[in-house]
Design a protein around this motif. Structure first.
Motif, PDB file in Angstrom:
ATOM      1  N   ARG A  89       0.983  -1.088   0.091  1.00  0.00           N
ATOM      2  CA  ARG A  89       0.029  -0.013   0.038  1.00  0.00           C
ATOM      3  C   ARG A  89       0.897   1.129   0.028  1.00  0.00           C
ATOM      4  N   SER A  90       0.317   2.343  -0.289  1.00  0.00           N
ATOM      5  CA  SER A  90       0.909   3.747  -0.248  1.00  0.00           C
ATOM      6  C   SER A  90       0.336   4.451   0.795  1.00  0.00           C
ATOM      7  N   TRP A 103      -0.140  -7.542  -7.914  1.00  0.00           N
ATOM      8  CA  TRP A 103      -1.374  -6.718  -8.579  1.00  0.00           C
ATOM      9  C   TRP A 103      -1.998  -5.743  -7.775  1.00  0.00           C
ATOM     10  N   PHE A 104      -2.589  -4.558  -8.230  1.00  0.00           N
ATOM     11  CA  PHE A 104      -3.042  -3.669  -7.404  1.00  0.00           C
ATOM     12  C   PHE A 104      -4.632  -3.695  -7.699  1.00  0.00           C
ATOM     13  N   TYR A 105      -5.286  -2.915  -6.830  1.00  0.00           N
ATOM     14  CA  TYR A 105      -6.729  -2.719  -6.538  1.00  0.00           C
ATOM     15  C   TYR A 105      -7.216  -1.452  -7.332  1.00  0.00           C
ATOM     16  N   GLY A 106      -7.712  -1.221  -8.897  1.00  0.00           N
ATOM     17  CA  GLY A 106      -8.091  -0.207  -9.291  1.00  0.00           C
ATOM     18  C   GLY A 106      -6.810   0.681  -9.678  1.00  0.00           C
ATOM     19  N   HIS A 109      -3.220   7.275  -2.820  1.00  0.00           N
ATOM     20  CA  HIS A 109      -3.258   6.136  -2.074  1.00  0.00           C
ATOM     21  C   HIS A 109      -3.818   4.606  -2.898  1.00  0.00           C
ATOM     22  N   VAL A 110      -2.752   3.865  -2.752  1.00  0.00           N
ATOM     23  CA  VAL A 110      -3.041   2.643  -3.854  1.00  0.00           C
ATOM     24  C   VAL A 110      -2.624   1.552  -2.779  1.00  0.00           C
ATOM     25  N   ASP A 111      -3.526   0.274  -3.185  1.00  0.00           N
ATOM     26  CA  ASP A 111      -3.477  -0.768  -2.450  1.00  0.00           C
ATOM     27  C   ASP A 111      -3.460  -2.049  -3.311  1.00  0.00           C
TER      28      ASP A 111
END
Length: 340
Positions: free
Chosen positions: A265-266, A308-311, A271-273
């Motif tokens: 995450r960031s 992988w990342f969400y969105g 903000h990235v998960d």
């Protein structure tokens, strides 16, 4: 001396007889009032007495308000309500339960519910005793009602004893009043007074059409403005690189062979998960469950990796930076993207 409870009973039940007369608003512009009302779902139909003389019929929950020349302003037969704009257009109609009677003199058009009188605080309690008197030659009660905490002054009402209709509502501090200046109580009433059989438009349909027209006008104006900017600035869509600080956290699995599964995450914007997994290298492709999100796979430093990342779409240069951090100096091989 008349007790307040006696007046309250006829207010809730009234008018128990048909009432017909002319209603006049005095000095309404001096009030300068605003009213904020919240609602859930479909918007209400707003009805008030306005600032001009109007002719009013009331028979139970049925209401007719018209101009002195006989042209209707508002009708309600107890089931459906029709409201006229005064310009000759077909009226809007809506269920009677959607009508909200507002502004000075609303009590002259509709009886407040028992729940409102008993549990509300908006002019529901007398400030002093009820007084007996006459109004337009009729036996009446007069009472002053206390304001709620957010309103500055009490109001005064006059109630017809026989019918329970409110004949006068005023605010002495603002020198404003709405009252019948002529009144007839009782007698036969024509049912046709309270209904409308000619052309009418659903209030919801008209508002939806107005909303669509406003939206179309907005989109047309936006398209013209964007076209002008595009001719000046070039393409309206462009890509920029924004630095993202990744943190590896929430380790779900950690094996003795170096395998792990952890959340990425960031902590700062943007903000990235995401999710990072590693296993000891094995022949063949590694398939992981990412709930439908694209997974980047590669092999390096004796491990198979999955990210992988969400969105969030991973650009090649971003993936390269992540790989250089995870296994510096090691070249990624067997890269592929799993999209199932």
């Amino acid at each position: 001396m008349t007790e307040w409870i006696e007046v309250l009973k006829v207010l809730v039940d009234g008018p128990r007889l048909p009432v017909h007369g002319i209603v006049r608003t005095r000095n309404a512009e001096a009030l300068g009032r605003t009213e904020t009302v919240g609602f859930i779902g479909a918007p209400p139909m707003w009805v008030g007495t306005g600032g001009d003389d109007v002719r009013v019929w009331r028979d139970g929950r049925r209401v007719r308000v018209e101009k002195p020349d006989g042209s209707p302003l508002h009708l309600c037969d107890g089931t459906t309500a029709w409201h006229f704009d005064g310009a000759g257009a077909p009226p809007e109609y809506a269920p009677a339960g959607r009508v909200y009677y507002s502004g000075p003199g609303s009590e002259l058009l509709i009886s407040r519910s028992a729940q409102d009188w008993l549990h509300g605080d908006d002019f529901t309690q007398p400030t002093g005793p009820v007084t007996d008197g006459e109004f337009l030659g009729r036996e009446c009660w007069s009472v002053e009602l206390a304001p709620p905490s957010h309103k500055p002054a009490p109001i005064q009402i006059v109630v017809d004893r026989e019918s329970g209709a409110v004949l006068h509502q005023g605010n002495e501090e603002f020198d404003v009043s709405v009252e019948f200046i002529s009144i007839e109580v009782g007698g036969d009433v024509d049912d046709a007074l309270f209904t409308w059989s000619a052309d009418a438009v659903s209030m919801d349909e008209r508002r939806a059409a107005d909303s669509r027209a406003a939206r179309a006008e907005y989109e047309e104006a936006q398209a013209a403005r964007l076209s002008r900017l595009e001719s000046d600035l070039g393409a309206r869509s462009f890509t920029v690189q924004v630095p993202v600080d990744f943190v590896i956290a929430d380790v779900d699995e950690l094996g003795e062979d170096g395998s792990f599964a952890a959340r990425v995450r960031s902590d700062a914007a943007p903000h990235v998960d995401g999710y990072l997994r590693r296993r000891a290298h094995q022949p063949g492709r590694w398939h992981v469950d990412s709930t439908g999100r694209p997974v980047h796979h590669w092999t390096a430093a004796g491990f198979d990796w999955a990210l992988w990342f969400y969105g969030f779409a991973i650009a090649p240069e971003v993936l390269d930076q992540v790989q250089q951090h995870l296994h510096p100096g090691q070249t990624a091989t067997d890269s592929f993207i799993e999209t199932r």
